[in-house]
Design a protein around this motif. Structure first.
Motif, PDB file in Angstrom:
ATOM      1  N   TYR A 104       9.462 -21.112 -21.617  1.00 54.38           N
ATOM      2  CA  TYR A 104       9.232 -20.264 -20.448  1.00 54.38           C
ATOM      3  C   TYR A 104      10.546 -19.946 -19.749  1.00 54.38           C
ATOM      4  O   TYR A 104      11.340 -20.828 -19.450  1.00 54.38           O
ATOM      5  CB  TYR A 104       8.272 -20.932 -19.468  1.00 54.38           C
ATOM      6  CG  TYR A 104       7.946 -20.043 -18.289  1.00 54.38           C
ATOM      7  CD1 TYR A 104       7.093 -18.959 -18.443  1.00 54.38           C
ATOM      8  CD2 TYR A 104       8.497 -20.275 -17.038  1.00 54.38           C
ATOM      9  CE1 TYR A 104       6.792 -18.128 -17.381  1.00 54.38           C
ATOM     10  CE2 TYR A 104       8.197 -19.445 -15.965  1.00 54.38           C
ATOM     11  CZ  TYR A 104       7.345 -18.377 -16.144  1.00 54.38           C
ATOM     12  OH  TYR A 104       7.055 -17.556 -15.088  1.00 54.38           O
ATOM     13  N   ASP A 105      10.769 -18.652 -19.519  1.00 49.11           N
ATOM     14  CA  ASP A 105      11.951 -18.178 -18.804  1.00 49.11           C
ATOM     15  C   ASP A 105      11.491 -17.033 -17.905  1.00 49.11           C
ATOM     16  O   ASP A 105      11.181 -15.948 -18.382  1.00 49.11           O
ATOM     17  CB  ASP A 105      13.007 -17.683 -19.796  1.00 49.11           C
ATOM     18  CG  ASP A 105      14.278 -17.214 -19.109  1.00 49.11           C
ATOM     19  OD1 ASP A 105      14.320 -17.172 -17.864  1.00 49.11           O
ATOM     20  OD2 ASP A 105      15.231 -16.883 -19.835  1.00 49.11           O
ATOM     21  N   PRO A 106      11.401 -17.262 -16.589  1.00 46.48           N
ATOM     22  CA  PRO A 106      10.864 -16.247 -15.682  1.00 46.48           C
ATOM     23  C   PRO A 106      11.786 -15.044 -15.472  1.00 46.48           C
ATOM     24  O   PRO A 106      11.419 -14.111 -14.767  1.00 46.48           O
ATOM     25  CB  PRO A 106      10.660 -17.014 -14.381  1.00 46.48           C
ATOM     26  CG  PRO A 106      11.649 -18.124 -14.439  1.00 46.48           C
ATOM     27  CD  PRO A 106      11.792 -18.481 -15.896  1.00 46.48           C
ATOM     28  N   GLY A 107      12.927 -15.027 -16.046  1.00 41.54           N
ATOM     29  CA  GLY A 107      13.870 -13.927 -15.831  1.00 41.54           C
ATOM     30  C   GLY A 107      14.926 -14.348 -14.833  1.00 41.54           C
ATOM     31  O   GLY A 107      14.754 -15.295 -14.074  1.00 41.54           O
TER      32      GLY A 107
ATOM     33  N   ILE B 174       3.372 -13.736 -15.886  1.00 44.25           N
ATOM     34  CA  ILE B 174       2.385 -14.753 -15.538  1.00 44.25           C
ATOM     35  C   ILE B 174       3.146 -15.999 -15.112  1.00 44.25           C
ATOM     36  O   ILE B 174       4.087 -16.423 -15.767  1.00 44.25           O
ATOM     37  CB  ILE B 174       1.480 -15.042 -16.752  1.00 44.25           C
ATOM     38  CG1 ILE B 174       0.713 -13.779 -17.128  1.00 44.25           C
ATOM     39  CG2 ILE B 174       0.543 -16.193 -16.469  1.00 44.25           C
ATOM     40  CD1 ILE B 174      -0.013 -13.863 -18.448  1.00 44.25           C
ATOM     41  N   ARG B 175       2.757 -16.562 -14.001  1.00 46.16           N
ATOM     42  CA  ARG B 175       3.484 -17.715 -13.477  1.00 46.16           C
ATOM     43  C   ARG B 175       2.701 -19.020 -13.570  1.00 46.16           C
ATOM     44  O   ARG B 175       3.219 -20.065 -13.238  1.00 46.16           O
ATOM     45  CB  ARG B 175       3.843 -17.460 -12.008  1.00 46.16           C
ATOM     46  CG  ARG B 175       4.726 -16.251 -11.821  1.00 46.16           C
ATOM     47  CD  ARG B 175       5.107 -16.078 -10.363  1.00 46.16           C
ATOM     48  NE  ARG B 175       5.661 -14.782 -10.062  1.00 46.16           N
ATOM     49  CZ  ARG B 175       6.868 -14.372 -10.386  1.00 46.16           C
ATOM     50  NH1 ARG B 175       7.667 -15.157 -11.040  1.00 46.16           N
ATOM     51  NH2 ARG B 175       7.283 -13.168 -10.055  1.00 46.16           N
ATOM     52  N   GLU B 176       1.436 -18.931 -14.036  1.00 48.37           N
ATOM     53  CA  GLU B 176       0.587 -20.116 -14.051  1.00 48.37           C
ATOM     54  C   GLU B 176      -0.177 -20.186 -15.365  1.00 48.37           C
ATOM     55  O   GLU B 176      -0.654 -19.179 -15.870  1.00 48.37           O
ATOM     56  CB  GLU B 176      -0.404 -20.031 -12.879  1.00 48.37           C
ATOM     57  CG  GLU B 176      -1.379 -21.172 -12.808  1.00 48.37           C
ATOM     58  CD  GLU B 176      -2.390 -20.974 -11.694  1.00 48.37           C
ATOM     59  OE1 GLU B 176      -2.175 -21.536 -10.613  1.00 48.37           O
ATOM     60  OE2 GLU B 176      -3.394 -20.263 -11.913  1.00 48.37           O
ATOM     61  N   CYS B 177      -0.309 -21.388 -15.901  1.00 46.10           N
ATOM     62  CA  CYS B 177      -1.155 -21.634 -17.063  1.00 46.10           C
ATOM     63  C   CYS B 177      -2.593 -21.713 -16.545  1.00 46.10           C
ATOM     64  O   CYS B 177      -2.893 -22.566 -15.717  1.00 46.10           O
ATOM     65  CB  CYS B 177      -0.741 -22.944 -17.736  1.00 46.10           C
ATOM     66  SG  CYS B 177      -1.813 -23.456 -19.101  1.00 46.10           S
ATOM     67  N   VAL B 178      -3.457 -20.823 -17.033  1.00 46.70           N
ATOM     68  CA  VAL B 178      -4.816 -20.809 -16.498  1.00 46.70           C
ATOM     69  C   VAL B 178      -5.666 -21.973 -16.990  1.00 46.70           C
ATOM     70  O   VAL B 178      -6.754 -22.202 -16.477  1.00 46.70           O
ATOM     71  CB  VAL B 178      -5.552 -19.471 -16.785  1.00 46.70           C
ATOM     72  CG1 VAL B 178      -4.820 -18.307 -16.169  1.00 46.70           C
ATOM     73  CG2 VAL B 178      -5.776 -19.268 -18.263  1.00 46.70           C
ATOM     74  N   ILE B 179      -5.167 -22.728 -17.949  1.00 47.74           N
ATOM     75  CA  ILE B 179      -5.920 -23.893 -18.431  1.00 47.74           C
ATOM     76  C   ILE B 179      -5.725 -25.075 -17.491  1.00 47.74           C
ATOM     77  O   ILE B 179      -6.693 -25.636 -16.983  1.00 47.74           O
ATOM     78  CB  ILE B 179      -5.516 -24.256 -19.876  1.00 47.74           C
ATOM     79  CG1 ILE B 179      -5.858 -23.087 -20.814  1.00 47.74           C
ATOM     80  CG2 ILE B 179      -6.225 -25.541 -20.321  1.00 47.74           C
ATOM     81  CD1 ILE B 179      -5.327 -23.246 -22.215  1.00 47.74           C
ATOM     82  N   CYS B 180      -4.469 -25.442 -17.220  1.00 52.74           N
ATOM     83  CA  CYS B 180      -4.198 -26.599 -16.342  1.00 52.74           C
ATOM     84  C   CYS B 180      -3.979 -26.180 -14.894  1.00 52.74           C
ATOM     85  O   CYS B 180      -3.932 -27.022 -13.999  1.00 52.74           O
ATOM     86  CB  CYS B 180      -2.998 -27.386 -16.848  1.00 52.74           C
ATOM     87  SG  CYS B 180      -1.423 -26.502 -16.714  1.00 52.74           S
TER      88      CYS B 180
ATOM     89  N   TYR C  20      10.752 -23.303 -15.626  1.00 54.69           N
ATOM     90  CA  TYR C  20      11.772 -22.895 -16.589  1.00 54.69           C
ATOM     91  C   TYR C  20      11.938 -23.985 -17.647  1.00 54.69           C
ATOM     92  O   TYR C  20      12.102 -25.163 -17.326  1.00 54.69           O
ATOM     93  CB  TYR C  20      13.104 -22.641 -15.881  1.00 54.69           C
ATOM     94  CG  TYR C  20      14.203 -22.235 -16.824  1.00 54.69           C
ATOM     95  CD1 TYR C  20      14.342 -20.908 -17.217  1.00 54.69           C
ATOM     96  CD2 TYR C  20      15.082 -23.175 -17.347  1.00 54.69           C
ATOM     97  CE1 TYR C  20      15.333 -20.528 -18.100  1.00 54.69           C
ATOM     98  CE2 TYR C  20      16.074 -22.802 -18.238  1.00 54.69           C
ATOM     99  CZ  TYR C  20      16.190 -21.479 -18.607  1.00 54.69           C
ATOM    100  OH  TYR C  20      17.177 -21.101 -19.489  1.00 54.69           O
ATOM    101  N   GLY C  21      11.873 -23.589 -18.897  1.00 56.94           N
ATOM    102  CA  GLY C  21      12.066 -24.531 -19.997  1.00 56.94           C
ATOM    103  C   GLY C  21      10.781 -25.130 -20.547  1.00 56.94           C
ATOM    104  O   GLY C  21      10.821 -25.821 -21.561  1.00 56.94           O
ATOM    105  N   ASP C  22       9.618 -24.869 -19.896  1.00 53.34           N
ATOM    106  CA  ASP C  22       8.348 -25.387 -20.417  1.00 53.34           C
ATOM    107  C   ASP C  22       8.079 -24.805 -21.805  1.00 53.34           C
ATOM    108  O   ASP C  22       8.234 -23.595 -22.016  1.00 53.34           O
ATOM    109  CB  ASP C  22       7.169 -24.979 -19.521  1.00 53.34           C
ATOM    110  CG  ASP C  22       7.005 -25.842 -18.290  1.00 53.34           C
ATOM    111  OD1 ASP C  22       7.690 -26.877 -18.182  1.00 53.34           O
ATOM    112  OD2 ASP C  22       6.170 -25.474 -17.435  1.00 53.34           O
ATOM    113  N   PRO C  23       7.636 -25.660 -22.759  1.00 57.54           N
ATOM    114  CA  PRO C  23       7.230 -25.114 -24.055  1.00 57.54           C
ATOM    115  C   PRO C  23       5.931 -24.327 -23.890  1.00 57.54           C
ATOM    116  O   PRO C  23       4.984 -24.809 -23.281  1.00 57.54           O
ATOM    117  CB  PRO C  23       7.018 -26.349 -24.933  1.00 57.54           C
ATOM    118  CG  PRO C  23       7.268 -27.542 -24.087  1.00 57.54           C
ATOM    119  CD  PRO C  23       7.569 -27.100 -22.701  1.00 57.54           C
TER     120      PRO C  23
END
Length: 123
Positions: free
Chosen positions: A54-57, A65-71, A77-80
């Protein structure tokens, strides 16, 4: 692939838990041979889905998208992450666990395997 690893030095090694159908939960040692084959095929398909980090720019103002809709946790930054064919993204661990239960995108409900299989046919 679905064989229980041996315990080392008296430690208990947990037996993996799988979901042959979304409503069923069973230990790997309780699966039928047919269920083991289906799960191995599903794992193989999941591994073909693209993943990244994840790299938000640079300025953070991109409409991403800024949120994982599952969790429901914000991406950091850096999340797989893993990308689905419908272009939705999720934390890698969240979506891999989801796809072991249901092979549809949790956001748009598009079937993931149909898109994957059609990409094989066009190659």
């Amino acid at each position: 692939m679905l064989i229980q690893p041996p315990a080392y030095h008296g430690e208990q090694v947990p037996v993996p838990v799988y979901h042959p159908t979304p409503s069923q939960t069973r230990l790997a040692t309780q699966l039928t041979e047919e269920e083991q084959i289906r799960i191995a095929q599903r794992i193989g398909l999941i591994q073909h889905l693209p993943k990244g980090v994840y790299d938000p720019g640079r300025d953070g103002s991109e409409k991403k998208i800024r949120e994982c809709v599952i969790c429901m946790m914000d991406f950091v930054y850096g999340d797989p992450i893993r990308f689905l064919p419908c272009m939705h993204i999720y934390h890698l661990d969240c979506i891999d666990d989801w796809l072991m239960r249901s092979f549809t995108c949790p956001s748009c409900m598009e079937p993931v395997d149909a898109a994957l299989l059609s990409s094989y046919e066009t190659n």
